[in-house]
Scaffold this motif. Structure first.
Motif, PDB file in Angstrom:
ATOM      1  N   PRO A 100       0.828  -1.207   0.000  1.00 15.84           N
ATOM      2  CA  PRO A 100       0.000   0.000   0.000  1.00 15.84           C
ATOM      3  C   PRO A 100       0.864   1.260   0.000  1.00 15.84           C
ATOM      4  O   PRO A 100       1.991   1.250   0.479  1.00 15.84           O
ATOM      5  N   ILE A 101       0.322   2.318  -0.532  1.00 15.17           N
ATOM      6  CA  ILE A 101       1.036   3.594  -0.577  1.00 15.17           C
ATOM      7  C   ILE A 101       0.643   4.394   0.659  1.00 15.17           C
ATOM      8  O   ILE A 101      -0.529   4.628   0.907  1.00 15.17           O
ATOM      9  N   LYS A 102       1.645   4.776   1.442  1.00 20.28           N
ATOM     10  CA  LYS A 102       1.406   5.551   2.654  1.00 20.28           C
ATOM     11  C   LYS A 102       1.659   7.023   2.344  1.00 20.28           C
ATOM     12  O   LYS A 102       2.732   7.392   1.905  1.00 20.28           O
ATOM     13  N   VAL A 103       0.650   7.833   2.562  1.00 20.12           N
ATOM     14  CA  VAL A 103       0.775   9.267   2.326  1.00 20.12           C
ATOM     15  C   VAL A 103       0.944   9.949   3.680  1.00 20.12           C
ATOM     16  O   VAL A 103       0.186   9.694   4.613  1.00 20.12           O
ATOM     17  N   LYS A 104       1.952  10.809   3.771  1.00 19.29           N
ATOM     18  CA  LYS A 104       2.159  11.497   5.040  1.00 19.29           C
ATOM     19  C   LYS A 104       1.424  12.827   5.042  1.00 19.29           C
ATOM     20  O   LYS A 104       1.369  13.532   4.039  1.00 19.29           O
ATOM     21  N   ALA A 105       0.858  13.142   6.194  1.00 23.15           N
ATOM     22  CA  ALA A 105       0.139  14.397   6.353  1.00 23.15           C
ATOM     23  C   ALA A 105       1.040  15.475   6.930  1.00 23.15           C
ATOM     24  O   ALA A 105       0.821  16.652   6.709  1.00 23.15           O
ATOM     25  N   ARG A 106       2.049  15.050   7.684  1.00 22.82           N
ATOM     26  CA  ARG A 106       2.994  15.996   8.276  1.00 22.82           C
ATOM     27  C   ARG A 106       4.397  15.596   7.875  1.00 22.82           C
ATOM     28  O   ARG A 106       4.665  14.440   7.583  1.00 22.82           O
ATOM     29  N   ILE A 107       5.313  16.510   7.913  1.00 22.13           N
ATOM     30  CA  ILE A 107       6.653  16.269   7.404  1.00 22.13           C
ATOM     31  C   ILE A 107       7.404  15.199   8.185  1.00 22.13           C
ATOM     32  O   ILE A 107       8.225  14.483   7.639  1.00 22.13           O
ATOM     33  N   TRP A 108       7.129  15.030   9.465  1.00 22.89           N
ATOM     34  CA  TRP A 108       7.879  14.055  10.255  1.00 22.89           C
ATOM     35  C   TRP A 108       7.303  12.647  10.167  1.00 22.89           C
ATOM     36  O   TRP A 108       7.903  11.706  10.627  1.00 22.89           O
ATOM     37  N   GLN A 109       6.119  12.501   9.592  1.00 21.82           N
ATOM     38  CA  GLN A 109       5.512  11.180   9.496  1.00 21.82           C
ATOM     39  C   GLN A 109       6.163  10.378   8.373  1.00 21.82           C
ATOM     40  O   GLN A 109       6.634  10.935   7.384  1.00 21.82           O
ATOM     41  N   GLU A 112       5.026   8.876   1.888  1.00 20.73           N
ATOM     42  CA  GLU A 112       5.395   9.683   0.737  1.00 20.73           C
ATOM     43  C   GLU A 112       4.680  11.030   0.778  1.00 20.73           C
ATOM     44  O   GLU A 112       3.567  11.124   1.282  1.00 20.73           O
ATOM     45  N   PRO A 113       5.290  12.053   0.195  1.00 20.56           N
ATOM     46  CA  PRO A 113       4.565  13.313   0.032  1.00 20.56           C
ATOM     47  C   PRO A 113       3.382  13.084  -0.909  1.00 20.56           C
ATOM     48  O   PRO A 113       3.421  12.205  -1.767  1.00 20.56           O
ATOM     49  N   PRO A 114       2.308  13.848  -0.753  1.00 16.45           N
ATOM     50  CA  PRO A 114       1.112  13.622  -1.569  1.00 16.45           C
ATOM     51  C   PRO A 114       1.377  13.631  -3.075  1.00 16.45           C
ATOM     52  O   PRO A 114       0.812  12.820  -3.807  1.00 16.45           O
ATOM     53  N   LYS A 115       2.239  14.502  -3.553  1.00 18.75           N
ATOM     54  CA  LYS A 115       2.509  14.573  -4.992  1.00 18.75           C
ATOM     55  C   LYS A 115       3.158  13.285  -5.485  1.00 18.75           C
ATOM     56  O   LYS A 115       2.790  12.744  -6.527  1.00 18.75           O
ATOM     57  N   GLN A 116       4.127  12.762  -4.725  1.00 24.86           N
ATOM     58  CA  GLN A 116       4.787  11.515  -5.109  1.00 24.86           C
ATOM     59  C   GLN A 116       3.811  10.346  -5.028  1.00 24.86           C
ATOM     60  O   GLN A 116       3.820   9.464  -5.874  1.00 24.86           O
ATOM     61  N   ALA A 117       2.956  10.340  -3.998  1.00 29.68           N
ATOM     62  CA  ALA A 117       1.964   9.266  -3.859  1.00 29.68           C
ATOM     63  C   ALA A 117       1.007   9.277  -5.044  1.00 29.68           C
ATOM     64  O   ALA A 117       0.635   8.214  -5.564  1.00 29.68           O
ATOM     65  N   PHE A 118       0.604  10.470  -5.491  1.00 29.20           N
ATOM     66  CA  PHE A 118      -0.280  10.567  -6.650  1.00 29.20           C
ATOM     67  C   PHE A 118       0.378   9.961  -7.886  1.00 29.20           C
ATOM     68  O   PHE A 118      -0.247   9.218  -8.636  1.00 29.20           O
ATOM     69  N   HIS A 119       1.661  10.253  -8.087  1.00 31.87           N
ATOM     70  CA  HIS A 119       2.362   9.696  -9.247  1.00 31.87           C
ATOM     71  C   HIS A 119       2.486   8.178  -9.137  1.00 31.87           C
ATOM     72  O   HIS A 119       2.354   7.472 -10.141  1.00 31.87           O
ATOM     73  N   ASP A 120       2.719   7.667  -7.932  1.00 29.56           N
ATOM     74  CA  ASP A 120       2.806   6.220  -7.755  1.00 29.56           C
ATOM     75  C   ASP A 120       1.467   5.542  -8.004  1.00 29.56           C
ATOM     76  O   ASP A 120       1.400   4.479  -8.629  1.00 29.56           O
TER      77      ASP A 120
END
Length: 153
Positions: A100-109, A112-120
């Protein structure tokens, strides 16, 4: 409100710089590994030398993370029929649903950043669409019809 279980605390030598203790802590708390490393080094530099002893103790106490088994979604993946592999350009895509693709909501979590997750996600859906088109091409081919009629006999 649901409580998220963290699981067990392991060290992950394959992702670690020294022994994988920081990587294990980051995985346990759902943080980025670099953040845990910075916190440990900063703590040692700013007057908490006992963190070195805790790190060494964790190195010896914590078990290595066991190899992960294949995900249940990947186990459900059934290979295409043998004759389907003869269709031009057919490549079974087994790793599409493996992780599964994990999207982080905060920088320390961790994640992946949302933009990278979208591309994946887009890449995975394009691969699934390509596989679906190849399967449709095979099912609508005369070879499939002849094979099905022979199997009915």
């Amino acid at each position: 409100m649901s409580v998220k279980r963290r699981g067990e605390l392991y060290r992950i030598p394959s992702q670690g710089k020294i022994a994988g203790v920081c990587a294990g802590l980051a995985d346990y708390f759902g943080w980025e590994t670099w953040l845990v490393r910075i916190l440990i080094v900063s703590g040692v530099l700013f007057g908490m030398p006992w963190l070195v002893f805790l790190y060494i103790a964790a190195w010896f106490i914590l078990d290595k993370k066991p190899a992960t088994a294949t995900s249940p979604i990947a186990d459900q993946h059934t290979p295409a029929p043998a004759s389907a592999t003869q269709v031009e350009g057919y490549e079974p895509v087994a790793d599409i649903q493996s992780e599964p693709i994990k999207v982080k909501a905060r920088i320390w979590q961790a994640g992946e950043p949302p933009k990278q997750a979208f591309h994946d996600i887009r890449r995975k859906y394009m691969a699934m669409e390509r596989q679906l088109r190849l399967m449709e091409r095979y099912v609508t081919s005369p070879e499939f019809t002849v094979s099905r009629e022979i199997n009915k006999l």
